[in-house]
Scaffold this motif. Structure first.
Motif, PDB file in Angstrom:
ATOM      1  N   PHE A 121       4.531   7.023 -31.189  1.00  0.00           N
ATOM      2  CA  PHE A 121       4.716   8.348 -30.890  1.00  0.00           C
ATOM      3  C   PHE A 121       3.544   9.425 -30.954  1.00  0.00           C
ATOM      4  N   PHE A 123       2.057  13.093 -30.534  1.00  0.00           N
ATOM      5  CA  PHE A 123       2.310  14.402 -30.261  1.00  0.00           C
ATOM      6  C   PHE A 123       1.020  15.195 -30.997  1.00  0.00           C
ATOM      7  N   SER A 124       0.945  14.814 -32.233  1.00  0.00           N
ATOM      8  CA  SER A 124       0.158  15.880 -32.968  1.00  0.00           C
ATOM      9  C   SER A 124      -1.363  15.565 -32.772  1.00  0.00           C
ATOM     10  N   GLY A 129      -0.098  20.792 -34.685  1.00  0.00           N
ATOM     11  CA  GLY A 129       1.404  19.972 -34.948  1.00  0.00           C
ATOM     12  C   GLY A 129       2.431  20.837 -34.460  1.00  0.00           C
ATOM     13  N   SER A 130       2.526  21.825 -35.252  1.00  0.00           N
ATOM     14  CA  SER A 130       4.090  22.555 -34.862  1.00  0.00           C
ATOM     15  C   SER A 130       4.138  23.384 -33.540  1.00  0.00           C
ATOM     16  N   PHE A 154      -2.610  11.928 -37.045  1.00  0.00           N
ATOM     17  CA  PHE A 154      -1.417  11.302 -37.716  1.00  0.00           C
ATOM     18  C   PHE A 154      -0.454  10.353 -37.016  1.00  0.00           C
ATOM     19  N   GLY A 156       1.505   7.410 -36.706  1.00  0.00           N
ATOM     20  CA  GLY A 156       2.128   6.015 -37.347  1.00  0.00           C
ATOM     21  C   GLY A 156       2.406   4.856 -36.153  1.00  0.00           C
ATOM     22  N   LEU A 355       7.450  13.652 -47.980  1.00  0.00           N
ATOM     23  CA  LEU A 355       6.807  13.613 -46.538  1.00  0.00           C
ATOM     24  C   LEU A 355       7.795  14.265 -45.466  1.00  0.00           C
ATOM     25  N   ILE A 358       7.827  17.841 -44.042  1.00  0.00           N
ATOM     26  CA  ILE A 358       6.618  18.177 -43.024  1.00  0.00           C
ATOM     27  C   ILE A 358       6.740  17.406 -41.650  1.00  0.00           C
ATOM     28  N   HIS A 360       8.059  15.259 -38.568  1.00  0.00           N
ATOM     29  CA  HIS A 360       8.965  15.495 -37.539  1.00  0.00           C
ATOM     30  C   HIS A 360       9.286  16.856 -37.627  1.00  0.00           C
ATOM     31  N   THR A 362       8.058  20.887 -39.459  1.00  0.00           N
ATOM     32  CA  THR A 362       8.230  21.092 -40.979  1.00  0.00           C
ATOM     33  C   THR A 362       9.712  22.177 -41.259  1.00  0.00           C
ATOM     34  N   GLU A 364       9.816  25.021 -42.470  1.00  0.00           N
ATOM     35  CA  GLU A 364       9.733  26.487 -42.045  1.00  0.00           C
ATOM     36  C   GLU A 364       9.955  26.422 -40.535  1.00  0.00           C
ATOM     37  N   TRP A 368      13.153  28.625 -38.560  1.00  0.00           N
ATOM     38  CA  TRP A 368      12.868  29.289 -37.673  1.00  0.00           C
ATOM     39  C   TRP A 368      13.712  28.975 -36.405  1.00  0.00           C
TER      40      TRP A 368
HETATM   41  C1  FAD Z   1       2.619  10.326 -42.965  1.00  0.00           C
HETATM   42  C2  FAD Z   1       2.677  11.141 -41.536  1.00  0.00           C
HETATM   43  C3  FAD Z   1       3.068  10.643 -40.398  1.00  0.00           C
HETATM   44  C4  FAD Z   1       3.038  11.108 -39.320  1.00  0.00           C
HETATM   45  N1  FAD Z   1       3.576  10.561 -38.062  1.00  0.00           N
HETATM   46  C5  FAD Z   1       3.139  11.199 -36.932  1.00  0.00           C
HETATM   47  C6  FAD Z   1       3.549  10.507 -35.711  1.00  0.00           C
HETATM   48  O1  FAD Z   1       3.736   9.134 -35.747  1.00  0.00           O
HETATM   49  N2  FAD Z   1       3.154  11.089 -34.309  1.00  0.00           N
HETATM   50  C7  FAD Z   1       3.002  12.538 -34.414  1.00  0.00           C
HETATM   51  O2  FAD Z   1       3.168  13.191 -33.442  1.00  0.00           O
HETATM   52  N3  FAD Z   1       2.887  13.207 -35.472  1.00  0.00           N
HETATM   53  C8  FAD Z   1       3.029  12.820 -36.796  1.00  0.00           C
HETATM   54  N4  FAD Z   1       2.830  13.317 -37.818  1.00  0.00           N
HETATM   55  C9  FAD Z   1       2.415  14.858 -38.129  1.00  0.00           C
HETATM   56  C10 FAD Z   1       3.342  15.693 -38.336  1.00  0.00           C
HETATM   57  O3  FAD Z   1       4.708  15.690 -37.287  1.00  0.00           O
HETATM   58  C11 FAD Z   1       2.813  17.173 -38.769  1.00  0.00           C
HETATM   59  O4  FAD Z   1       2.012  17.095 -39.707  1.00  0.00           O
HETATM   60  C12 FAD Z   1       3.938  18.191 -38.756  1.00  0.00           C
HETATM   61  O5  FAD Z   1       4.798  18.302 -37.549  1.00  0.00           O
HETATM   62  C13 FAD Z   1       3.330  19.607 -39.000  1.00  0.00           C
HETATM   63  O6  FAD Z   1       2.321  19.890 -38.121  1.00  0.00           O
HETATM   64  P1  FAD Z   1       0.756  20.335 -38.887  1.00  0.00           P
HETATM   65  O7  FAD Z   1       0.506  19.432 -39.782  1.00  0.00           O
HETATM   66  O8  FAD Z   1      -0.247  20.497 -37.542  1.00  0.00           O
HETATM   67  O9  FAD Z   1       1.089  21.777 -39.709  1.00  0.00           O
HETATM   68  P2  FAD Z   1       1.081  23.257 -38.931  1.00  0.00           P
HETATM   69  O10 FAD Z   1       1.452  23.217 -37.738  1.00  0.00           O
HETATM   70  O11 FAD Z   1      -0.519  23.385 -38.994  1.00  0.00           O
HETATM   71  O12 FAD Z   1       1.533  24.003 -39.917  1.00  0.00           O
HETATM   72  C14 FAD Z   1       1.008  24.304 -41.324  1.00  0.00           C
HETATM   73  C15 FAD Z   1       1.993  25.155 -42.168  1.00  0.00           C
HETATM   74  O13 FAD Z   1       2.138  26.453 -41.515  1.00  0.00           O
HETATM   75  C16 FAD Z   1       3.490  26.514 -41.359  1.00  0.00           C
HETATM   76  N5  FAD Z   1       4.034  27.203 -40.133  1.00  0.00           N
HETATM   77  C17 FAD Z   1       3.393  26.818 -38.872  1.00  0.00           C
HETATM   78  N6  FAD Z   1       3.839  27.857 -38.131  1.00  0.00           N
HETATM   79  C18 FAD Z   1       4.770  28.361 -38.749  1.00  0.00           C
HETATM   80  C19 FAD Z   1       5.413  29.584 -38.143  1.00  0.00           C
HETATM   81  N7  FAD Z   1       5.564  29.793 -36.757  1.00  0.00           N
HETATM   82  N8  FAD Z   1       6.386  30.084 -38.912  1.00  0.00           N
HETATM   83  C20 FAD Z   1       6.384  29.753 -40.512  1.00  0.00           C
HETATM   84  N9  FAD Z   1       5.607  28.788 -40.867  1.00  0.00           N
HETATM   85  C21 FAD Z   1       4.776  28.317 -39.868  1.00  0.00           C
HETATM   86  C22 FAD Z   1       4.204  25.126 -41.505  1.00  0.00           C
HETATM   87  O14 FAD Z   1       5.590  24.949 -41.673  1.00  0.00           O
HETATM   88  C23 FAD Z   1       3.278  24.308 -42.712  1.00  0.00           C
HETATM   89  O15 FAD Z   1       3.903  24.562 -43.723  1.00  0.00           O
HETATM   90  C24 FAD Z   1       2.528  12.644 -39.150  1.00  0.00           C
HETATM   91  C25 FAD Z   1       2.332  13.212 -40.315  1.00  0.00           C
HETATM   92  C26 FAD Z   1       2.521  12.627 -41.505  1.00  0.00           C
HETATM   93  C27 FAD Z   1       1.955  13.073 -42.830  1.00  0.00           C
END
Ligand code: FAD
Length: 382
Positions: A121, A123-124, A129-130, A154, A156, A355, A358, A360, A362, A364, A368
């Motif tokens: 899957f 997306f990121s 990410g978010s 990221f 998997g 994990l 964060i 699927h 976060t 936060e 929201w």
């Molecule tokens: C081991 C692992 C496996 C993963 N597997 C997959 C996968 O298979 N497929 C996939 O697509 N993704 C995968 N991910 C990615 C994961 O879904 C993202 O890391 C996660 O959604 C957060 O996105 P980001 O890391 O870009 O954080 P960001 O979106 O950059 O956020 C950084 C920080 O800011 C906070 N933040 C951001 N926006 C806001 C807001 N509006 N209000 C308050 N706080 C906010 C967040 O909560 C976080 O604390 C994986 C991650 C890991 C670590």
């Protein structure tokens, strides 16, 4: 109100428990030291589970599954994830694949149901990410085919996947309205695994991917052009329930380990279980675990008996994953230095729990979304 778990689901949990104790428990010491369970071993274990009738647990009977639904899957996962090995039952495709049309069903869904193909899957991205409306991987419409260009991070299972469930945009300025879901086979020219991304979670090994002018038949668009936001929402809601159940399993095992140790370990001539400082750690953990369990089971029950559980799934995942992190931390504390050793399942469970605050989505973002629903706010009110 009837909180009784139906007999057939109790039987499912019992069979899962027998499988865990017979097949996974003996492998735990080796897994905890090595921090890895290779893919061949994982598949072998999935086949063993299949031989015990544990395959496609949640999948509807019309697709050849056991038809135990969301509650069944949550209960089975809760039991299975008491093992730090993190095995998943096979034959349970990503929920969004059930949106497949006839062609996609034959080419993608059915082989996953049969265990012949694996998906991942994606997306990121490096830049997002978010933020759903900020995808930079682009899908261009070339008539009967589409062309994909961009990077994902990221991801998997990318190393073993036969195809990628890819989310990209048809127009980077269109926000969520441009999101489209596309099934991209991993032997497509231009697709490349750029690098593995080792994590603090041992064999949680996601990958960075590149799509360089990948040409894909347009009939591999899943759920409709520019309809990817709905596809993702469907996928993520169901995924949240699953992760919430994983968190329950993680916390339950950690608590069982801590209770056993508290009764065994003596200081000043008495088991530490008699010390109030330790009792409070355990009591708070149990109350939080049982509270989260109610939310998760209710959300799963609603998913089976109604629709529109998005809000409930957000709450269940937030409550269960935050709980699992606190509980594993407390339980590690009860184990003292032993909890920090690699040989302790609790250290592994603690890192897994970390994990899920964060992955699927976060915590936060969950807060929201919950607040937005509670306050009746829409996307334009942010
Ligand atoms: C081991 C692992 C496996 C993963 N597997 C997959 C996968 O298979 N497929 C996939 O697509 N993704 C995968 N991910 C990615 C994961 O879904 C993202 O890391 C996660 O959604 C957060 O996105 P980001 O890391 O870009 O954080 P960001 O979106 O950059 O956020 C950084 C920080 O800011 C906070 N933040 C951001 N926006 C806001 C807001 N509006 N209000 C308050 N706080 C906010 C967040 O909560 C976080 O604390 C994986 C991650 C890991 C670590």
């Amino acid at each position: 109100m009837d909180f009784t778990i139906p007999a057939e689901l109790r039987d499912l949990v019992e069979r899962t428990r027998r499988f865990r104790l017979a097949e996974l428990a003996p492998l735990e010491p080796e897994f905890l030291q090595a921090g890895r369970l290779d893919d061949a071993r994982r598949r072998e274990l999935q086949e063993k589970a299949r031989a015990r009738g544990l395959w496609g647990v949640d999948v509807a009977k019309e697709y050849g599954g056991l038809g135990h639904g969301h509650l069944g899957l949550c209960l089975a996962i809760e039991e299975l994830y008491q093992s730090p090995l993190r095995l998943e039952f096979g034959g349970s495709p990503e929920p969004c694949l059930f949106l497949a049309d006839d062609h996609q069903r034959e080419r993608f869904l059915q082989p996953v149901l049969d265990g012949a193909k694996q998906s991942c899957f994606a997306f990121s991205e490096p830049e997002t990410g978010s933020d759903f409306g900020h995808l930079r991987t682009v899908i261009a419409d070339d008539g009967d085919t589409v062309r994909v260009t961009g990077r994902k991070m990221f991801i998997g299972l990318a190393d073993v996947a036969d195809f990628v469930i890819l989310f990209a945009t048809t127009d980077p300025d269109a926000g969520a309205r441009g999101v489209t879901c596309l099934l991209v086979e991993t032997d497509t020219p231009g697709f490349e695994i750029v690098r593995p991304m080792p994590t603090m979670g041992d064999d949680w090994l996601p990958f960075e991917l590149e799509f360089r002018d990948c040409v894909v038949p347009k009939e591999h668009v899943l759920g409709g052009w520019n309809k990817g936001f709905g596809v993702a929402a469907h996928q993520l809601t169901h995924g949240r329930l699953k992760i919430a159940a994983i968190a329950l399993g993680i916390a339950q095992r950690a608590l069982d380990e801590a209770v056993a140790w508290a009764k065994e370990r003596k200081t000043w001539g008495k088991p530490i279980a008699t010390r109030q400082g330790v009792q409070w750690l355990l009591a708070d953990s149990l109350v939080e675990l049982e509270s989260a369990r109610l939310l998760v089971h209710r959300a799963a029950w609603l998913a089976d008996n109604g629709d529109g559980v998005q809000h409930e799934a957000f709450m269940a995942k937030l409550a269960a994953t935050e709980m699992a992190y606190r509980v594993t931390d407390r339980c590690l504390q009860v184990l003292g230095g032993r909890g920090y050793l690699l040989e302790s399942p609790v250290q592994s469970l603690y890192r897994q729990a970390r994990l899920w605050r964060i992955g699927h989505g976060t915590s936060e973002i969950h807060r929201w979304m919950i607040a937005r629903t509670m306050l009746g706010l829409g996307a334009n009110d942010d």
